[in-house]
Design an enzyme around this catalytic site. Structure first.
Site, PDB file in Angstrom:
ATOM      1  N   PRO A   1     -18.864 -26.406  56.247  1.00  0.00           N
ATOM      2  CA  PRO A   1     -19.580 -25.686  55.188  1.00  0.00           C
ATOM      3  C   PRO A   1     -20.717 -24.888  55.818  1.00  0.00           C
ATOM      4  O   PRO A   1     -21.517 -25.430  56.581  1.00  0.00           O
ATOM      5  CB  PRO A   1     -20.123 -26.819  54.303  1.00  0.00           C
ATOM      6  CG  PRO A   1     -20.182 -28.023  55.188  1.00  0.00           C
ATOM      7  CD  PRO A   1     -19.099 -27.864  56.200  1.00  0.00           C
ATOM      8  N   MET A   2     -20.790 -23.582  55.499  1.00  0.00           N
ATOM      9  CA  MET A   2     -21.812 -22.718  56.095  1.00  0.00           C
ATOM     10  C   MET A   2     -22.417 -21.828  55.018  1.00  0.00           C
ATOM     11  O   MET A   2     -21.693 -21.057  54.377  1.00  0.00           O
ATOM     12  CB  MET A   2     -21.202 -21.875  57.220  1.00  0.00           C
ATOM     13  CG  MET A   2     -20.790 -22.685  58.442  1.00  0.00           C
ATOM     14  SD  MET A   2     -19.937 -21.702  59.695  1.00  0.00           S
ATOM     15  CE  MET A   2     -18.296 -21.593  58.969  1.00  0.00           C
ATOM     16  N   MET A   3     -23.720 -21.952  54.839  1.00  0.00           N
ATOM     17  CA  MET A   3     -24.416 -21.178  53.823  1.00  0.00           C
ATOM     18  C   MET A   3     -24.238 -19.687  54.074  1.00  0.00           C
ATOM     19  O   MET A   3     -24.358 -19.216  55.208  1.00  0.00           O
ATOM     20  CB  MET A   3     -25.901 -21.525  53.817  1.00  0.00           C
ATOM     21  CG  MET A   3     -26.215 -22.922  53.300  1.00  0.00           C
ATOM     22  SD  MET A   3     -25.773 -23.136  51.562  1.00  0.00           S
ATOM     23  CE  MET A   3     -26.950 -22.029  50.772  1.00  0.00           C
TER      24      MET A   3
ATOM     25  N   CYS B   1     -28.694 -30.360  56.916  1.00  0.00           N
ATOM     26  CA  CYS B   1     -29.277 -29.028  56.927  1.00  0.00           C
ATOM     27  C   CYS B   1     -30.781 -29.116  57.194  1.00  0.00           C
ATOM     28  O   CYS B   1     -31.491 -29.871  56.514  1.00  0.00           O
ATOM     29  CB  CYS B   1     -29.028 -28.321  55.603  1.00  0.00           C
ATOM     30  SG  CYS B   1     -29.702 -26.643  55.543  1.00  0.00           S
TER      31      CYS B   1
ATOM     32  N   LYS C   1     -22.199 -35.722  55.637  1.00  0.00           N
ATOM     33  CA  LYS C   1     -22.354 -34.938  56.867  1.00  0.00           C
ATOM     34  C   LYS C   1     -23.804 -35.047  57.311  1.00  0.00           C
ATOM     35  O   LYS C   1     -24.716 -34.746  56.539  1.00  0.00           O
ATOM     36  CB  LYS C   1     -21.974 -33.471  56.642  1.00  0.00           C
ATOM     37  CG  LYS C   1     -21.963 -32.642  57.922  1.00  0.00           C
ATOM     38  CD  LYS C   1     -21.394 -31.242  57.656  1.00  0.00           C
ATOM     39  CE  LYS C   1     -21.189 -30.482  58.964  1.00  0.00           C
ATOM     40  NZ  LYS C   1     -22.463 -30.089  59.594  1.00  0.00           N
TER      41      LYS C   1
ATOM     42  N   GLY D   1     -20.239 -29.627  65.864  1.00  0.00           N
ATOM     43  CA  GLY D   1     -21.340 -29.120  66.673  1.00  0.00           C
ATOM     44  C   GLY D   1     -20.894 -28.558  68.009  1.00  0.00           C
ATOM     45  O   GLY D   1     -20.402 -29.294  68.864  1.00  0.00           O
ATOM     46  N   GLY D   2     -21.060 -27.245  68.202  1.00  0.00           N
ATOM     47  CA  GLY D   2     -20.861 -26.618  69.501  1.00  0.00           C
ATOM     48  C   GLY D   2     -19.443 -26.526  69.997  1.00  0.00           C
ATOM     49  O   GLY D   2     -19.207 -26.195  71.157  1.00  0.00           O
TER      50      GLY D   2
ATOM     51  N   GLY E   1     -17.402 -24.702  63.008  1.00  0.00           N
ATOM     52  CA  GLY E   1     -18.154 -23.842  62.118  1.00  0.00           C
ATOM     53  C   GLY E   1     -18.166 -22.407  62.586  1.00  0.00           C
ATOM     54  O   GLY E   1     -17.264 -21.629  62.287  1.00  0.00           O
ATOM     55  N   ARG E   2     -19.199 -22.056  63.352  1.00  0.00           N
ATOM     56  CA  ARG E   2     -19.367 -20.659  63.767  1.00  0.00           C
ATOM     57  C   ARG E   2     -18.169 -20.119  64.532  1.00  0.00           C
ATOM     58  O   ARG E   2     -17.794 -18.965  64.364  1.00  0.00           O
ATOM     59  CB  ARG E   2     -20.633 -20.527  64.619  1.00  0.00           C
ATOM     60  CG  ARG E   2     -21.925 -20.591  63.817  1.00  0.00           C
ATOM     61  CD  ARG E   2     -23.127 -20.668  64.742  1.00  0.00           C
ATOM     62  NE  ARG E   2     -23.146 -21.929  65.461  1.00  0.00           N
ATOM     63  CZ  ARG E   2     -23.832 -22.137  66.579  1.00  0.00           C
ATOM     64  NH1 ARG E   2     -24.526 -21.151  67.119  1.00  0.00           N
ATOM     65  NH2 ARG E   2     -23.825 -23.321  67.177  1.00  0.00           N
TER      66      ARG E   2
END
Length: 339
Positions: free
Chosen positions: A13-15, A96, A135, A208-209, A234-235
């Protein structure tokens, strides 16, 4: 009865990123990955425009909603509302680090209050039949990650949490921006593996990463120590979405839904047309596909065309078609030169 969904691979989930249009786009590339909404607060769910905040397309399933909050009764009510919408999982954000989230007493600052987080999970579990997950980070500020993560995990597992997703960094609530908190605190995958060794019966997902699917799989199945139950990107998944075409073959043993990025764009166009007819502006839809075609000839022209043309009044699907044409022409030109 709870429906079992795979958590072997998920997109974080990413804002401001994983909205409904992004999720439809991602679903074109993986049938099986678990997708998540952006975080939505309990107050917004209870009092806001629910269709705007929670609405989704059926093709997005399996889909989880992430909630932000710290009041057990409000989280229970929000979870009931989300379950009624058809979400397959309710996830509580305890990771977050933004100032706005801290001011609302939720997100990563809740790492300091594991008993409260446990109460929140217990209330949601009593309210819904779908899985309730958490999370979190490995700790915040000067906390000892060994103690902080164990206390949080023990509290939520005792409350009935179905899964724990761990972003393997601390969050520094003072002195670092949310962006810095995603990059500067060192990653500690070993800490997550130690948690799994301590709680072998608890499904644990690593976040993460993780920049590639190969790195994610290596982190999930270390040479030594217990395997984890899943990974979350994520990213990397957002900024280079084509990697999602490799998810189903690598993690689920099934073919990718589509052959390449060109086919993905073709499949996205009917959805774009429908959303445009609903009043959505084209640039809201194209911003999610800017990361396609990395390293290919014409990729920069593709991005530039979308950036300059999709924001114009009345812009339609032809903008996307023309942007892709830049890539096709440049690839053909390079092939002709090489011949």
């Amino acid at each position: 009865m709870k429906e079992l969904i795979s958590h072997s691979f998920s997109v974080a989930p990413m804002m401001d990123w994983t909205d409904r249009d992004c999720r439809v786009f991602h679903r074109l590339m993986t049938r099986h990955a678990l997708l998540y909404t952006e975080m939505v607060t309990t107050g917004a769910v209870i009092h806001g425009d629910r269709e705007r905040l929670l609405g989704f397309d059926a093709v997005e399933q399996p889909l989880a909603v992430q909630l932000g909050g710290s009041e057990p009764a409000e989280l229970a009510e929000a979870a009931r509302i989300c379950a009624a919408f058809g979400y397959r999982e309710i996830n509580l954000n305890v990771g977050c680090p933004s100032d706005r989230v801290q001011n609302g007493r939720f997100g990563a600052c809740l790492m300091r209050e594991p008993e409260l987080v446990g109460a929140c999970v217990a209330a949601m579990k009593d309210a819904v039949d779908v899985p309730v997950t958490v999370k979190c980070r490995i700790g915040v500020d000067d906390q000892d990650p060994e103690e902080a993560l164990d206390r949080l995990a023990d509290a939520v597992v005792a409350a009935g949490a179905d899964r724990l997703v761990v972003h393997a960094r601390k969050a520094w609530l003072q002195g670092l921006s949310p962006k810095d908190n995603r990059e500067i605190p060192p990653l500690d995958y070993d800490r997550v593996h130690r948690l799994k060794a301590r709680l072998p019966h608890v499904p644990i997902v690593l976040n993460g990463g993780l920049a590639t699917l190969e790195a994610a799989q290596a982190a999930m199945y270390p040479a030594e120590g217990p395997a984890l139950d899943g990974v979350m990107l994520g990213r990397a998944a957002y900024q280079n979405p084509e990697i999602l075409l490799g998810v189903d073959p690598l993690f689920f043993g099934t073919p990718a839904p589509l052959g390449d990025a060109f086919a993905v764009v073709e499949a996205y166009l009917p959805y774009v047309e429908r959303r445009l007819s609903e009043g959505v502006r084209l640039n809201q839809l194209t911003r999610h596909i800017l990361g396609l075609f990395p390293g290919r000839p014409g990729a920069r022209l593709f991005r530039r065309h979308l950036a300059t043309e999709a924001c114009k009044p009345g812009a339609g699907p032809e903008v996307i078609v023309d942007a892709v044409a830049h890539v096709r022409r440049e690839m053909a030109r390079r092939e002709a030169e090489a011949a």
